[in-house]
Design a protein around this motif. Structure first.
Motif, short mmCIF file in Angstrom:
data_model
loop_
_atom_site.label_atom_id
_atom_site.label_comp_id
_atom_site.label_asym_id
_atom_site.label_seq_id
_atom_site.Cartn_x
_atom_site.Cartn_y
_atom_site.Cartn_z
N LEU A 54 2.58 11.43 -17.51
CA LEU A 54 3.44 11.19 -16.26
C LEU A 54 2.67 10.42 -15.28
O LEU A 54 1.68 10.83 -14.75
CB LEU A 54 4.09 12.71 -15.69
CG LEU A 54 5.06 13.32 -16.56
CD1 LEU A 54 4.97 14.64 -16.26
CD2 LEU A 54 6.49 12.52 -16.47
N ASP A 55 3.23 9.14 -14.91
CA ASP A 55 2.69 8.37 -13.94
C ASP A 55 3.31 8.81 -12.61
O ASP A 55 4.53 8.25 -12.26
CB ASP A 55 2.72 6.78 -14.12
CG ASP A 55 2.46 5.82 -12.89
OD1 ASP A 55 2.29 4.86 -13.23
OD2 ASP A 55 2.04 6.36 -11.84
N ALA A 56 2.77 9.61 -11.67
CA ALA A 56 3.44 9.92 -10.50
C ALA A 56 3.03 8.92 -9.15
O ALA A 56 2.04 9.22 -8.56
CB ALA A 56 2.92 11.35 -10.03
N ALA A 131 -1.46 11.36 -10.55
CA ALA A 131 -0.78 10.87 -9.27
C ALA A 131 -1.69 9.76 -8.73
O ALA A 131 -3.03 9.79 -8.72
CB ALA A 131 -0.61 12.07 -8.26
N THR A 132 -1.08 8.95 -8.08
CA THR A 132 -1.88 7.62 -7.60
C THR A 132 -1.61 7.64 -5.85
O THR A 132 -1.86 8.62 -5.45
CB THR A 132 -1.41 6.34 -8.26
OG1 THR A 132 0.00 6.34 -8.20
CG2 THR A 132 -1.73 6.41 -9.72
N ALA A 133 -1.58 6.60 -5.59
CA ALA A 133 -1.69 6.28 -4.04
C ALA A 133 -0.80 7.10 -3.20
O ALA A 133 -1.20 7.47 -1.95
CB ALA A 133 -1.66 4.95 -3.67
N LEU A 199 -4.54 -6.78 -12.76
CA LEU A 199 -4.32 -6.99 -11.56
C LEU A 199 -3.00 -5.89 -11.47
O LEU A 199 -1.84 -6.10 -12.35
CB LEU A 199 -3.63 -8.12 -11.17
CG LEU A 199 -5.16 -9.43 -10.99
CD1 LEU A 199 -4.54 -10.75 -10.99
CD2 LEU A 199 -5.74 -9.17 -9.48
N ASP A 200 -3.10 -4.73 -10.58
CA ASP A 200 -2.10 -3.64 -10.43
C ASP A 200 -1.52 -3.82 -9.26
O ASP A 200 -2.37 -3.61 -8.14
CB ASP A 200 -2.44 -2.45 -11.34
CG ASP A 200 -1.48 -1.26 -10.94
OD1 ASP A 200 -1.82 -0.07 -11.33
OD2 ASP A 200 -0.18 -1.59 -10.59
N LEU A 201 -0.06 -3.89 -8.89
CA LEU A 201 0.32 -3.82 -7.27
C LEU A 201 1.31 -2.77 -7.56
O LEU A 201 2.46 -2.69 -8.20
CB LEU A 201 0.94 -5.29 -6.99
CG LEU A 201 1.70 -4.97 -5.83
CD1 LEU A 201 0.68 -4.80 -4.65
CD2 LEU A 201 2.34 -6.55 -5.27
CA CA Z 1 1.38 2.74 -9.87
#
Ligand code: CA
Ligand code: GTP
Length: 492
Positions: A54-56, A131-133, A199-201
């Motif tokens: 899961l990409d939170a 979880a990310t930013a 490159l990920d935005l």
């Molecule tokens: Ca993301």
């Protein structure tokens, strides 16, 4: 009438022990080689294993299911994305005031996963949440709320039949590095020296990761990640810019001086907005004026070049204590190699029809300038099916992307042409989740996996040669090595 030559073969070929021995050895050798060849080169009935990540993210959560051939569990399998599910609602960090809802929001996708993964595989299937930013920012603002959200999310995921392996915040470095692993794994570049930069935005942060011959990590160790994959050593440069996801940059741009008449929004655009929603983020709270009215009217005046100046104001190009920097005093080695740009890079440039990087950079800028100067009413008529929230922001987002790439990372018209805007590679989404799972399940070995001694064709030709030799030996062996006792035994 040669009693001992071929003639005797047809009479009674099996009376020479050597003949029988060679025949038996030959049959065993052929059976063994065929068995190994089939096992080594031809999968048995394909059984699959699964993994769920899961990409939170700050703006939303997405679930990805991966599968790979079970008998190739030992690191040579081709892991592929077999399903994805976009969780309804905002990112989990938005549930800080009601953490339970963060857990509940995941249930629909988790039920979908139970249908996609065969039930006999459920309990062995690892389930991760990263979880990310969005959660990094919540953790800065209110670590108690962040812990409560993770508590609620973990309780919810523990109810699933899968093997829950935990929920945690990824560091920006991990997010950048695993995005690079995903792109190069899917592109089969991990067995080569020349790799693709990533490159990920996102909504709240942006990452750049690439291998540079000019970078050995000595000048800025914090930007260095070392991988040994498939027998190759990679010294990766990576940096994650917190607050430089496109949603947070929009807040920073809006909180700037005189931003209410906004060149990054179309002429005719006018929306009443609440300062509270604008300033309730650690990225902009420092910019909050001492006193500001509760609401303001956000008015567009659609001018790409003025928008570029406004966007540049969120970067600091002055400070750099290294030999060279990107922005905000962050070290960055010289760009090298092709790049894959994904997530919001793709969503925005695909909408603007600007993903073809064979078009000169100047022409891309001119196309964007034309788009930004189109009146809001026209834009809405031209794109009736697009969510107004997304539609209103494409001029800003496109301008931010070009400014970030050229002024921030120093892409020139020449290196810009080496960027590919991608959503997926061979059917799997570009992003950190696949790389994260490959790492946690040890499916990319440090050393190159054993390749079969011989390719399938090699086995077939070896078998054929051995069979021929054995057959020749068999035939030759039919001539008795010892004198046949042709006459009847003398009864003494
Ligand atoms: Ca993301
Ligand atoms: N146009 C468009 N924008 C999208 C889509 N999905 C997400 N976005 C927007 O693109 C931006 C980045 O989305 P994501 O890449 O999912 O970002 P995120 O993972 O939530 O954010 P981070 O935690 O910073 O990585 C956000 O502003 C989203 O609102 C989409 O399908 N179309």
């Amino acid at each position: 009438n040669d009693q001992t030559g071929l003639y005797s073969v047809f009479r009674n070929p099996w009376h020479t022990p050597l003949t029988i021995f060679i025949a038996v050895v030959g049959v065993i050798a052929i059976v063994a080689l065929v068995t190994v060849a089939v096992l080594q080169n031809k999968p048995l009935i394909p059984k699959y294993k699964y993994g769920i990540v899961l990409d939170a993210g700050s703006s939303h959560t997405a679930m990805y299911i991966y599968e790979w051939p079970a008998e190739k569990d030992n690191n040579t399998g081709r892991v592929e994305q077999t399903h994805s599910c976009k969780v309804k609602g905002p990112g989990i960090s938005s549930y800080a005031s009601d953490p339970k809802k963060a857990g509940q929001s995941l249930q629909v996708c988790m039920k979908e996963a139970e249908r996609f993964v065969p039930s006999e595989r459920h309990e062995e299937t690892p389930l991760y949440l990263g979880a990310t930013a969005g959660m990094r920012l919540l953790n800065i603002e209110n670590s108690t709320a962040s812990d409560q959200v993770f508590q609620a999310v973990s309780e919810s995921l523990q109810k699933s039949p899968f093997s829950f392996q935990g929920a945690r915040i990824l560091s920006g470095q991990e997010e950048g590095a695993f995005g690079w692993v995903t792109v190069n794994y899917l592109d089969d570049r991990l067995k080569q020296v020349c790799t693709t930069g990533a490159l990920d935005l996102g909504g709240a942060s942006t990452q750049i990761s690439f291998v540079s011959d000019a970078f050995d990590g000595s000048e800025s160790p914090n930007n260095s990640v070392n991988f040994r994959l498939y027998g190759n050593d990679y010294n990766l440069y990576t940096h994650s810019f917190l607050c430089y996801g496109k949603d947070q940059v929009l807040r920073m741009a809006l909180s700037g001086p005189g931003s209410i008449s906004d060149p990054c929004f179309h002429n005719g655009y006018s929306e009443s907005k609440n300062y509270m929603t604008l300033y309730n983020s650690p990225c902009v709270s420092k910019r909050k004026p001492v006193s500001s009215p509760a609401d303001f009217t956000h008015v567009g005046k659609g001018n790409f070049y003025q928008c570029q100046e406004l966007v540049k104001s969120v970067f600091d190009f002055t400070q750099c204590k290294y030999t060279q920097c990107s922005f905000n005093g962050v070290y960055q080695p010289t760009l090298q190699g092709p790049f894959g740009a994904f997530s919001a890079y793709y969503f925005v440039m695909n909408f603007l029809n600007l993903t073809d990087t064979s078009v000169p950079l100047q022409s891309v800028k001119e196309a964007l300038a034309r788009y930004c100067s189109t009146p809001w009413e026209t834009i809405k008529k031209q794109h009736p099916g697009i969510k107004l929230k997304y539609l209103a922001e494409y001029c800003f987002s496109g301008t931010y992307i070009l400014t970030l790439l050229t002024e921030g990372y120093n892409f020139t018209s020449e290196t810009f042409s080496k960027i590919r805007f991608i959503k997926q590679i061979k059917g799997s989404d570009a992003g950190w989740t696949l790389g994260y799972m490959l790492n946690l399940t040890n499916m990319i070995p440090a050393e190159a996996p054993d390749t079969p001694l011989l390719p399938h064709a090699g086995y077939v030709s070896v078998i054929t040669v051995i069979a021929l030799v054995l057959f020749l030996l068999f035939v030759l062996s039919l001539r008795p090595l010892w004198p046949r006792c042709s006459q009847k035994p003398q009864i003494v």
